[in-house]
Scaffold this motif. Structure first.
Motif, PDB file in Angstrom:
ATOM      1  N   THR A   1       8.131  44.265  -6.119  1.00  0.00           N
ATOM      2  CA  THR A   1       7.368  45.417  -6.711  1.00  0.00           C
ATOM      3  C   THR A   1       7.506  46.372  -7.395  1.00  0.00           C
ATOM      4  O   THR A   1       6.658  46.748  -8.967  1.00  0.00           O
ATOM      5  CB  THR A   1       6.400  45.036  -5.444  1.00  0.00           C
ATOM      6  N   ILE A   2       7.882  47.252  -6.327  1.00  0.00           N
ATOM      7  CA  ILE A   2       8.711  49.046  -6.828  1.00  0.00           C
ATOM      8  C   ILE A   2       9.416  48.847  -8.529  1.00  0.00           C
ATOM      9  O   ILE A   2       9.056  49.708  -9.357  1.00  0.00           O
ATOM     10  CB  ILE A   2       9.595  49.340  -5.772  1.00  0.00           C
ATOM     11  N   ARG A   3       9.714  47.418  -8.641  1.00  0.00           N
ATOM     12  CA  ARG A   3      10.946  47.154  -9.197  1.00  0.00           C
ATOM     13  C   ARG A   3       9.991  46.981 -10.409  1.00  0.00           C
ATOM     14  O   ARG A   3      10.103  47.086 -11.610  1.00  0.00           O
ATOM     15  CB  ARG A   3      11.988  46.299  -9.246  1.00  0.00           C
ATOM     16  N   GLU A   4       9.582  46.390 -10.569  1.00  0.00           N
ATOM     17  CA  GLU A   4       8.317  45.998 -11.502  1.00  0.00           C
ATOM     18  C   GLU A   4       7.188  46.651 -11.953  1.00  0.00           C
ATOM     19  O   GLU A   4       7.236  47.104 -12.746  1.00  0.00           O
ATOM     20  CB  GLU A   4       7.411  44.575 -10.838  1.00  0.00           C
ATOM     21  N   GLN A   5       7.019  47.729 -10.783  1.00  0.00           N
ATOM     22  CA  GLN A   5       5.926  49.032 -11.302  1.00  0.00           C
ATOM     23  C   GLN A   5       6.677  50.321 -12.431  1.00  0.00           C
ATOM     24  O   GLN A   5       6.424  49.969 -12.823  1.00  0.00           O
ATOM     25  CB  GLN A   5       5.336  49.482 -10.515  1.00  0.00           C
ATOM     26  N   ALA A   6       8.407  49.817 -11.712  1.00  0.00           N
ATOM     27  CA  ALA A   6       8.949  51.376 -12.026  1.00  0.00           C
ATOM     28  C   ALA A   6       8.604  50.893 -13.784  1.00  0.00           C
ATOM     29  O   ALA A   6       9.325  51.608 -14.549  1.00  0.00           O
ATOM     30  CB  ALA A   6       9.924  51.651 -11.646  1.00  0.00           C
ATOM     31  N   GLY A   7       9.514  49.626 -13.304  1.00  0.00           N
ATOM     32  CA  GLY A   7       9.873  49.143 -15.296  1.00  0.00           C
ATOM     33  C   GLY A   7       8.509  48.990 -15.855  1.00  0.00           C
ATOM     34  O   GLY A   7       8.704  49.601 -17.482  1.00  0.00           O
ATOM     35  N   ALA A   8       7.660  48.787 -16.255  1.00  0.00           N
ATOM     36  CA  ALA A   8       6.390  49.031 -16.778  1.00  0.00           C
ATOM     37  C   ALA A   8       6.252  50.492 -16.974  1.00  0.00           C
ATOM     38  O   ALA A   8       5.702  50.431 -17.949  1.00  0.00           O
ATOM     39  CB  ALA A   8       5.210  48.307 -15.752  1.00  0.00           C
TER      40      ALA A   8
END
Length: 396
Positions: A377-384
């Motif tokens: 979830t953190i990776r997806e948020q940081a990617g966005a």
């Protein structure tokens, strides 16, 4: 025969990783064997004046909890559920014997949780030295400086009674010189990842910096210098990531894989507060020719201590230092990564976000615990976040 690529940084990074993962402090035991009778003194984040301990012939050992590999059994029974994780894992390390090489502990003032942990430590380990170091919040030398110097003298006298060397001005000057040299090497390390983050990733610089938690300044400096030299020989591979400043992880540390997840999501972390204790003083500690070096330690903290959530700023503008840092680093935005239930970081964050909003600097935030294992979830948020600042940019 296919050409084999050997990473010039591989060996030094492996040594640094071994030191970081040495929760039983085997390297501290080795230091004590090589220095019979000398004391090793642990301390909690953020800051203690390490040169003071080295001048006394002691080894200062920074502790950052148990990380994501330690099972907490007894530590949970001493604290309620709604506080951060680092005091539980630190107690677990102590109660399970991992910290036995330490002859004492210093708990600097950062929050009530760490203050309470110091009280527990005093009851649980009555045969060991325990001190609470009240870092001054009055920055007048005649008041805060005098108070801080007195607190350091008290520590020196107490450790002297337990076998440490007598506080000596010449020895303290040498220790300050060693700390200045280590700090200069760390600045060269930081300069590489600011200028060429693809040559030395933040997760790698983190290992090199944290490896010094339980090393004398001169030994750590040699390790940092080796990493800097090796990084200069690494093949350059430019990657068009978003440049971000990370804030909020100055005490409990995120798992290394979480830092790597941010990098994989397209974020080059060009500045952070992971190992803030080694960077609390901005620049070198200057000692005047006729100045008591203990007063110089106190004066430098008062005058050149960096902004952090546990430092009073009086009438200064909260967040101004962060905005300046973002611009100095040429960063595209800020990632707030605070430990869950970290009062200092989470109380500071809204004021820092407001300062960034006024400066039109993008930011995002999430919380972690040192024993997190899932980062998708953190990776997806940081990617966005990375994609958005690369697509639409930010005003600097």
């Amino acid at each position: 025969m296919p050409e084999t690529h050997v990473d010039p940084c591989g060996a030094v990074l492996e040594r640094a990783r071994a030191l970081v993962e040495d929760r039983s402090l085997a390297h501290v035991r080795a230091w004590k064997t090589a220095n019979p009778g000398a004391l090793a003194i642990g301390y909690l984040p953020i800051y203690v004046p390490r040169p003071l301990f080295e001048a006394l012939g002691c080894l200062p050992v920074a502790l950052f909890g148990g990380g994501d590999e330690l099972e907490i059994v007894r530590g949970d029974s001493y604290f309620q559920s709604y506080i951060c994780h680092i005091p539980r894992s630190t107690l677990e390390l102590g109660l399970s014997g991992h910290l036995d090489p330490l002859d004492g502990m210093v708990f600097p003032s950062i929050c009530d949780v760490i203050r309470n942990l110091g009280g527990m430590w005093r009851m649980l380990f009555p045969d060991r030295y325990v001190a609470y170091l009240d870092i001054p919040q009055n920055f007048d030398m005649a008041t805060g400086g005098r108070f801080f110097a007195h607190a350091m003298r008290e520590i020196a006298e107490a450790l002297g009674a337990r076998g440490a060397k007598r506080l000596d001005a010449a020895a303290l000057r040498r220790a300050i010189g060693g700390e200045n040299a280590r700090r200069a090497s760390l600045e060269r390390l930081d300069a590489i990842r600011r200028a060429e983050p693809w040559r030395l990733r933040a997760s790698e610089a983190y290992l090199i910096a944290r490896a010094g938690a339980g090393l004398p300044a001169a030994t750590h400096r040699a390790l940092v210098d080796e990493a800097v030299e090796a990084a200069s020989r690494r093949p350059a591979r430019l990657i068009d990531n978003a440049r971000v400043v990370l804030r909020g992880s100055f005490c409990e540390q995120p798992p290394l894989d979480l830092i790597r997840s941010l990098e994989k999501a397209g974020c080059d972390i060009v500045d952070d507060d992971f190992q803030l204790g080694l960077r609390t003083i901005d620049g070198e500690i200057a000692v005047g020719e006729d100045e008591d070096p203990l007063d110089a330690l106190a004066r430098t903290y008062l005058q050149r201590g960096v902004a952090t959530a546990s430092r009073y700023i009086a009438n200064d503008v909260k967040g101004a230092a962060l905005v300046s840092r973002v611009r100095e680093c040429g960063a595209d935005g800020v990632v707030f990564a605070a430990a869950s239930f970290c009062d200092p970081a989470l109380l500071d964050q809204p004021m820092l976000e407001a300062a960034l909003d006024r400066a039109s600097i993008p930011h995002t935030s999430f919380k972690f615990a040192e024993n997190n294992a899932q980062f998708q979830t953190i990776r997806e948020q940081a990617g966005a976040f990375s994609d958005s600042v690369k697509l639409w940019g930010a005003e600097r």
